[in-house]
Design an enzyme around this catalytic site. Structure first.
Site, PDB file in Angstrom:
ATOM      1  CG  LEU A 175     -61.003  49.458  -9.450  1.00  0.00           C
ATOM      2  CD1 LEU A 175     -59.600  49.108  -9.949  1.00  0.00           C
ATOM      3  CD2 LEU A 175     -60.930  50.593  -8.435  1.00  0.00           C
ATOM      4  CG  ASP A 176     -65.370  54.596 -12.172  1.00  0.00           C
ATOM      5  OD1 ASP A 176     -66.382  53.988 -11.782  1.00  0.00           O
ATOM      6  OD2 ASP A 176     -65.054  55.729 -11.769  1.00  0.00           O
ATOM      7  CE  LYS A 177     -64.219  51.393 -21.712  1.00  0.00           C
ATOM      8  NZ  LYS A 177     -65.023  51.887 -22.859  1.00  0.00           N
ATOM      9  CB  THR A 179     -60.335  53.671 -12.327  1.00  0.00           C
ATOM     10  OG1 THR A 179     -61.008  54.940 -12.375  1.00  0.00           O
ATOM     11  CG2 THR A 179     -59.408  53.657 -11.113  1.00  0.00           C
ATOM     12  NE  ARG A 277     -64.146  59.728 -13.025  1.00  0.00           N
ATOM     13  CZ  ARG A 277     -64.893  59.155 -13.970  1.00  0.00           C
ATOM     14  NH1 ARG A 277     -65.374  57.923 -13.769  1.00  0.00           N
ATOM     15  NH2 ARG A 277     -65.155  59.785 -15.088  1.00  0.00           N
TER      16      ARG A 277
END
Length: 369
Positions: A175-177, A179, A277
């Protein structure tokens, strides 16, 4: 030479059948891993590139049979140290871990995040020692050579290319930082392979909740595009023409719509970088708070009077994209059991959505500030 960096030489021989007249900088951008055209041009200008033993210009055309030599600076492999960082673990057995990643936590060490990552926390949780690229089969300290002693899968844990600074023990997905939400971590290679196969066959159930600008029309649907790095800004993922990038499929469904905002569920069939996104922006409804994809731009009709300060307050309380991985379902690799997990909206997203609901109610009876 830059501190903490090591130089190594890469030699590229242009095939005799090469007939396309590429500029040198363009050719090297495609041939060197993790390279950008700007970095390549800087290297050429600094004299770190030779063609047939001579220093070239960036605009020089590559010819069949050319021998290109490049001196590349790269940082040494990153060491991942165990760190006592709290983890929100929802399920754990001897094969895997399911956890709720908090917003702001980087998943694995990289250039700008050498500590404080999920990997550092996992190493501590399973009782592992320091982990480096040279010591991926066992703890660096200790004589136990059993790779299971690390307690995390080492499949695909090593750097993906020469000079890659990341190591990813146990990671099947990421997961993105900024998120938040659910992740599954594999403890051994067999579990990792089985879970990776489920991801590849698109049988993993993954659903995200997001707060987006505007109201989607139609309120539900499926988006199929090709995604890849934007040529003007490689930090951004964009929808590309047919035949370029990677195929990406996102299903969406509106959970609740206000006048100017919506709470939307996104379900992934593919797992591309920044997929939700980028697709949200492509739909014209960027995720609230997502600065990279236009989610911090206040709509003109909402930037009147005191409401501008109202939104700035929301951005301060939620300094990230309002995106949360709220469900995760899969077959247990060892037992065959169907596992399903759900995590409610985190406090910051829930707080913002409540404030937006109150603002919506006020706008329905709005006269003037």
């Amino acid at each position: 030479m830059e501190p903490d960096k090591q130089a190594h030489t890469v030699t590229i021989e242009v095939p005799s059948g090469h007939n396309t007249p590429f500029r040198l900088d363009v050719y090297l951008t495609h041939k060197l891993p993790n390279a950008t055209r700007t970095k390549v041009q800087e290297g050429i200008k600094e004299g770190a590139v030779w063609v047939n033993g001579k220093t070239p210009k960036a605009s020089q055309l590559v010819q069949p049979g050319d021998v290109i030599t490049c001196e590349i600076l790269r940082p040494p492999p990153i060491e991942a140290l165990p760190e006592a960082i709290p983890l929100d673990i929802l399920y754990e057995d001897k094969w895997l871990i399911v956890l709720h990643k908090k917003p702001g936590m980087v998943v694995h060490p990289a250039y700008g995040n050498r500590s404080g990552t999920l990997i550092n926390a996992l190493l501590h949780h399973v009782g592992a020692g320091k982990l480096t690229f040279e010591a991926t089969e066992a703890q660096e300290e200790g004589d136990d050579e059993d790779e299971g002693h690390i307690g995390l899968a080492m499949r695909n844990a090593a750097p993906r290319y020469d000079g890659d600074p990341t190591i990813r023990p146990g990671l099947v997905h990421r997961l993105d930082k900024d998120t938040s939400g659910l992740m599954v971590i594999a403890k051994d290679d067999a579990t990792h392979a089985h879970l990776a196969d489920q991801f590849a066959r698109r049988t993993i159930q993954r659903r995200y909740h997001a707060i987006v600008w505007g109201v989607l029309q139609p309120p539900s649907g499926t988006l199929q595009t090709h995604l890849g790095r934007d040529r003007r800004n490689r930090k951004v993922v964009a929808v590309l023409p047919e035949g370029q990038g990677k195929h990406a499929i996102t299903h969406y469904e509106t959970i609740e719509a206000l006048q100017h905002f919506s709470l939307v569920a996104f379900r992934l069939e593919t797992g591309r970088t920044h997929q939700i996104r980028a697709h949200a922006k492509y739909l014209g409804h960027p995720i609230f708070g997502d600065e990279t994809y236009g989610g911090t731009q206040i709509k003109p009709e909402l930037a009147k009077g005191t409401r501008k300060a109202f939104f700035q307050n929301l951005f301060e309380r939620l300094p990230r994209q309002a995106l949360h991985a709220n469900t995760l379902g899969f077959l247990h690799p060892a037992t065959g059991e169907e596992l399903f997990f759900q995590a409610d909206l985190p406090e910051d997203m829930a707080w913002v959505w409540e404030r937006l609901q109150k603002m919506d109610a006020q706008l329905k009876g709005y006269v003037d500030d």
